[in-house]
Write a protein that holds these residues in place. Structure first.
Motif, PDB file in Angstrom:
ATOM      1  N   LEU A 143       0.820  -1.213   0.000  1.00 34.10           N
ATOM      2  CA  LEU A 143       0.000   0.000   0.000  1.00 34.10           C
ATOM      3  C   LEU A 143       0.856   1.266   0.000  1.00 34.10           C
ATOM      4  O   LEU A 143       0.691   2.148  -0.858  1.00 34.10           O
ATOM      5  CB  LEU A 143      -0.939   0.008   1.205  1.00 34.10           C
ATOM      6  CG  LEU A 143      -1.850   1.249   1.316  1.00 34.10           C
ATOM      7  CD1 LEU A 143      -2.707   1.393   0.073  1.00 34.10           C
ATOM      8  CD2 LEU A 143      -2.711   1.164   2.576  1.00 34.10           C
ATOM      9  N   LYS A 144       1.783   1.376   0.953  1.00 32.36           N
ATOM     10  CA  LYS A 144       2.633   2.564   1.011  1.00 32.36           C
ATOM     11  C   LYS A 144       3.503   2.681  -0.229  1.00 32.36           C
ATOM     12  O   LYS A 144       3.717   3.784  -0.759  1.00 32.36           O
ATOM     13  CB  LYS A 144       3.516   2.520   2.259  1.00 32.36           C
ATOM     14  CG  LYS A 144       2.761   2.754   3.562  1.00 32.36           C
ATOM     15  CD  LYS A 144       3.722   2.791   4.735  1.00 32.36           C
ATOM     16  CE  LYS A 144       2.990   3.086   6.040  1.00 32.36           C
ATOM     17  NZ  LYS A 144       3.921   3.121   7.202  1.00 32.36           N
ATOM     18  N   CYS A 145       4.016   1.551  -0.705  1.00 30.70           N
ATOM     19  CA  CYS A 145       4.835   1.572  -1.915  1.00 30.70           C
ATOM     20  C   CYS A 145       4.032   2.110  -3.096  1.00 30.70           C
ATOM     21  O   CYS A 145       4.522   2.948  -3.863  1.00 30.70           O
ATOM     22  CB  CYS A 145       5.341   0.175  -2.235  1.00 30.70           C
ATOM     23  SG  CYS A 145       5.980  -0.005  -3.910  1.00 30.70           S
ATOM     24  N   ALA A 146       2.799   1.619  -3.256  1.00 28.46           N
ATOM     25  CA  ALA A 146       1.958   2.067  -4.369  1.00 28.46           C
ATOM     26  C   ALA A 146       1.681   3.563  -4.278  1.00 28.46           C
ATOM     27  O   ALA A 146       1.739   4.283  -5.281  1.00 28.46           O
ATOM     28  CB  ALA A 146       0.652   1.278  -4.384  1.00 28.46           C
ATOM     29  N   LEU A 147       1.390   4.049  -3.088  1.00 26.59           N
ATOM     30  CA  LEU A 147       1.106   5.478  -2.909  1.00 26.59           C
ATOM     31  C   LEU A 147       2.334   6.332  -3.209  1.00 26.59           C
ATOM     32  O   LEU A 147       2.259   7.327  -3.941  1.00 26.59           O
ATOM     33  CB  LEU A 147       0.618   5.735  -1.481  1.00 26.59           C
ATOM     34  CG  LEU A 147      -0.758   5.168  -1.125  1.00 26.59           C
ATOM     35  CD1 LEU A 147      -1.045   5.359   0.359  1.00 26.59           C
ATOM     36  CD2 LEU A 147      -1.854   5.834  -1.962  1.00 26.59           C
ATOM     37  N   PHE A 148       3.484   5.951  -2.647  1.00 29.81           N
ATOM     38  CA  PHE A 148       4.714   6.715  -2.863  1.00 29.81           C
ATOM     39  C   PHE A 148       5.129   6.670  -4.335  1.00 29.81           C
ATOM     40  O   PHE A 148       5.544   7.684  -4.911  1.00 29.81           O
ATOM     41  CB  PHE A 148       5.845   6.180  -1.987  1.00 29.81           C
ATOM     42  CG  PHE A 148       5.584   6.295  -0.509  1.00 29.81           C
ATOM     43  CD1 PHE A 148       4.717   7.262  -0.017  1.00 29.81           C
ATOM     44  CD2 PHE A 148       6.191   5.436   0.403  1.00 29.81           C
ATOM     45  CE1 PHE A 148       4.464   7.383   1.347  1.00 29.81           C
ATOM     46  CE2 PHE A 148       5.950   5.544   1.760  1.00 29.81           C
ATOM     47  CZ  PHE A 148       5.081   6.516   2.234  1.00 29.81           C
ATOM     48  N   SER A 149       5.049   5.473  -4.939  1.00 29.36           N
ATOM     49  CA  SER A 149       5.409   5.328  -6.354  1.00 29.36           C
ATOM     50  C   SER A 149       4.489   6.159  -7.230  1.00 29.36           C
ATOM     51  O   SER A 149       4.935   6.809  -8.190  1.00 29.36           O
ATOM     52  CB  SER A 149       5.344   3.858  -6.776  1.00 29.36           C
ATOM     53  OG  SER A 149       6.271   3.074  -6.074  1.00 29.36           O
ATOM     54  N   PHE A 150       3.205   6.134  -6.902  1.00 30.71           N
ATOM     55  CA  PHE A 150       2.226   6.875  -7.703  1.00 30.71           C
ATOM     56  C   PHE A 150       2.548   8.371  -7.705  1.00 30.71           C
ATOM     57  O   PHE A 150       2.548   9.016  -8.753  1.00 30.71           O
ATOM     58  CB  PHE A 150       0.817   6.638  -7.149  1.00 30.71           C
ATOM     59  CG  PHE A 150      -0.257   7.388  -7.881  1.00 30.71           C
ATOM     60  CD1 PHE A 150      -0.692   6.969  -9.121  1.00 30.71           C
ATOM     61  CD2 PHE A 150      -0.829   8.520  -7.324  1.00 30.71           C
ATOM     62  CE1 PHE A 150      -1.676   7.662  -9.800  1.00 30.71           C
ATOM     63  CE2 PHE A 150      -1.815   9.227  -7.985  1.00 30.71           C
ATOM     64  CZ  PHE A 150      -2.240   8.797  -9.232  1.00 30.71           C
ATOM     65  N   VAL A 151       2.836   8.920  -6.537  1.00 29.15           N
ATOM     66  CA  VAL A 151       3.154  10.350  -6.441  1.00 29.15           C
ATOM     67  C   VAL A 151       4.403  10.680  -7.257  1.00 29.15           C
ATOM     68  O   VAL A 151       4.410  11.607  -8.082  1.00 29.15           O
ATOM     69  CB  VAL A 151       3.356  10.767  -4.970  1.00 29.15           C
ATOM     70  CG1 VAL A 151       3.874  12.208  -4.889  1.00 29.15           C
ATOM     71  CG2 VAL A 151       2.055  10.640  -4.197  1.00 29.15           C
TER      72      VAL A 151
END
Length: 313
Positions: free
Chosen positions: A152-160
């Motif tokens: 979850l955190k990886c997806a959010l950080f990567s997305f930004v």
């Protein structure tokens, strides 16, 4: 050949030699600390592999430059820059004895959690640079992020980071023009994609961003030269990156590489992606015509020629 051209060729060759040597030396000195069980057991293999990989990049860079393959030579240079960064980080980890403290995924996440917000900021900046500068596939960056932060955190950080990088790449193509993008991605590669996408940029670019095998980071620059509007690009890049990043992050977490059924699923997914890649490449004109006819979309004038003319001036 005059002296200036000879000096230019010498500098380009020396750049590849020096970057390859730097990568090997930092990796080798890091391995010599032998402060992790895995390194101790496989020291000879790791030492040999590091030498072989750096030598291959060195030889490839010289060959590509010698045969005038500018885009491939620049790709080698960018890859070596990324390899040098990783080699230095590996050396620091070994020299500071951090490898013994981070001996599992849980230990890695616990250590990163102690770094607070800085770890997230660094990863977002890395994701941004991965689009604009570093030749690192998005799936590789996301895979590393999953090990560091969880899906979850990886997806959010990567997305930004990736969306910000995509917008920056689009802006470079739109505002700076053909020459700048040509220098970044190579004239041969750029002209090839512009020819393929002429008059079909909306649909085809959207499909290419969704499929992982396409060079979507390069396509962000190319999209800036196309007739695509800012509004459409922002909506399209947000939607496609959201789907691809989150699906990749949770795939790494849910589908293991250590079981036969996990490997079978990954092979099946890879085959489906490869098939989709082939179909889009071969039938992109028919797909574009079908969508435009179905939804009554009128083709828009491509701005490539205007970009080239402006750059020439």
């Amino acid at each position: 050949m005059n002296r200036i051209e000879a000096l230019k060729h010498t500098i380009n060759i020396l750049a590849v030699v020096l970057m390859s040597a730097v990568a090997f030396l930092f990796i080798a000195y890091g391995l010599l600390y032998k402060n992790a069980d895995f390194i101790i057991v496989h020291f000879n293999l790791l030492f040999a592999l590091s030498g072989i990989i750096c030598s291959l990049f060195l030889v490839a860079g010289i060959i590509f430059y010698g045969f005038g393959k500018t885009s491939l030579y620049r790709l080698i240079v960018c890859t070596l820059i990324f390899l040098d960064i990783c080699a230095v980080l590996f050396f620091v980890l070994c020299a500071c004895d951090l490898l013994t403290k981070i001996n599992s995924v849980d230990a890695l996440r616990e250590y990163i959690g102690g770094a607070g917000a800085w770890a997230a900021v660094i990863f977002i900046v890395f994701s941004f640079l991965q689009v604009v500068l570093l030749p690192v596939p998005g799936s590789v960056a996301v895979g590393v992020g999953v090990a560091m932060f969880g899906p979850l955190k990886c997806a959010l950080f990567s997305f930004v980071g990736i969306v910000l990088g995509s917008v920056a790449a689009f802006a470079i193509g739109r505002w700076v023009g053909y020459k700048a993008v040509c220098w970044i991605v190579g004239k041969e590669s750029l002209d090839k994609w512009l020819k393929k996408l002429k008059g079909k940029d909306y649909l085809i670019l959207s499909l290419m961003f969704l499929l992982p095998l396409f060079p979507d980071d390069v396509l962000c620059f190319i999209a800036g030269l196309s007739s695509m509007t800012w509004g459409f690009f922002l909506v399209m890049i947000t939607a496609t990156r959201l789907i691809s990043i989150f699906s990749t992050a949770y795939s790494f977490d849910l589908i293991p590489f250590t079981t036969w059924w996990g490997i079978l699923i990954w092979l099946t997914l890879l085959a489906l992606v490869a098939l989709s890649f082939y179909l889009v490449c071969k039938y992109y004109e028919q797909i574009d015509d079908f969508i435009k006819t179905k939804f009554k979309i009128k083709g828009k004038k491509n701005k490539t020629a205007r970009g080239k003319t402006k750059a020439a001036r």
